[in-house]
Write a protein that holds these residues in place. Sequence first.
Motif, PDB file in Angstrom:
ATOM      1  N   GLY A   1       0.496  -1.259  -0.101  1.00 30.37           N
ATOM      2  CA  GLY A   1       0.063  -0.331  -0.020  1.00 30.37           C
ATOM      3  C   GLY A   1       0.460   0.875   0.023  1.00 30.37           C
ATOM      4  O   GLY A   1       0.109   2.421  -0.574  1.00 30.37           O
TER       5      GLY A   1
ATOM      6  N   ASP B   1      -4.803   2.512  -5.173  1.00 29.89           N
ATOM      7  CA  ASP B   1      -5.779   1.191  -5.098  1.00 29.89           C
ATOM      8  C   ASP B   1      -5.624   0.442  -6.561  1.00 29.89           C
ATOM      9  O   ASP B   1      -6.070  -0.702  -6.758  1.00 29.89           O
ATOM     10  CB  ASP B   1      -7.679   1.382  -4.940  1.00 29.89           C
TER      11      ASP B   1
ATOM     12  N   GLN C   1      -2.134  -1.229  -7.578  1.00 30.91           N
ATOM     13  CA  GLN C   1      -1.869  -2.134  -7.167  1.00 30.91           C
ATOM     14  C   GLN C   1      -2.963  -3.620  -7.799  1.00 30.91           C
ATOM     15  O   GLN C   1      -2.275  -4.353  -8.250  1.00 30.91           O
ATOM     16  CB  GLN C   1      -3.520  -2.553  -5.418  1.00 30.91           C
TER      17      GLN C   1
END
Length: 243
Positions: A198, A227, A230
Amino acid sequence: MGAEQDERKADGGRPRRRWWRWLWRIPCALLVFSIVQVGVLRFVDPPFSSVMALRQLEAWGQGDWAYRIHYQWRDLDAMAASVPISLVAAEDQRFPLHNGFDLDAIEKALDHNAKGKRLRGGSTISQQVAKNLFLWQGRSWLRKGLEAWYTVLIEALWPKQRILEMYANVAEFGDGVYGVQAAAQRFWHKDAARLSAGESARLAAVLPSPRRYSATRPGPFVQRRADWIQRQARQLGGPGYVE
């Protein structure tokens, strides 16, 4: 009389010929210098980049004498495995496949910008290394031409791992904070090897504007982008994609 005039003309032409010879030597010398410069940096870690130096001079020019650049080199294999794949997922997903220029990305950026939306760049990681390490910020044909030349040299003389390692170390992640190691220590008080997936994604997420966005206090845009990074990293195959 004719012989004397011919002799004077010959004498007058010599300085001009010497001047032209020296004029041609300048670009040749710069050409050789750039090749040597890139060749050396394949093996030697730079103590700073041109963008760092210019940013420091800019701060001093504004009277900010307390301003300091934060930079500390860290080898790629000493960073968390999530760092390089996050950078590639965010900035240049075809990085292992192209030779420094991604024509598809450039075309998409031109189409996007032509619609009047927020400007989007089409630069590859190799081009960004060329700009950050050797050149300056801003938009000009001269800078773009030099960026293209240095990109060709980088791709010809460095392996992909070295290019990615250099990018991770000279990219700006906050005002005056250059490189993943300096960012990890300054933002989370830890080594780059201990960054979570993260945290790596949030560092990559601020790259469009590191002086505007924060990796430690992410707003909605940075969090959404982190997000997305990832998800993209997983779809690319994880850290193995860049090894």
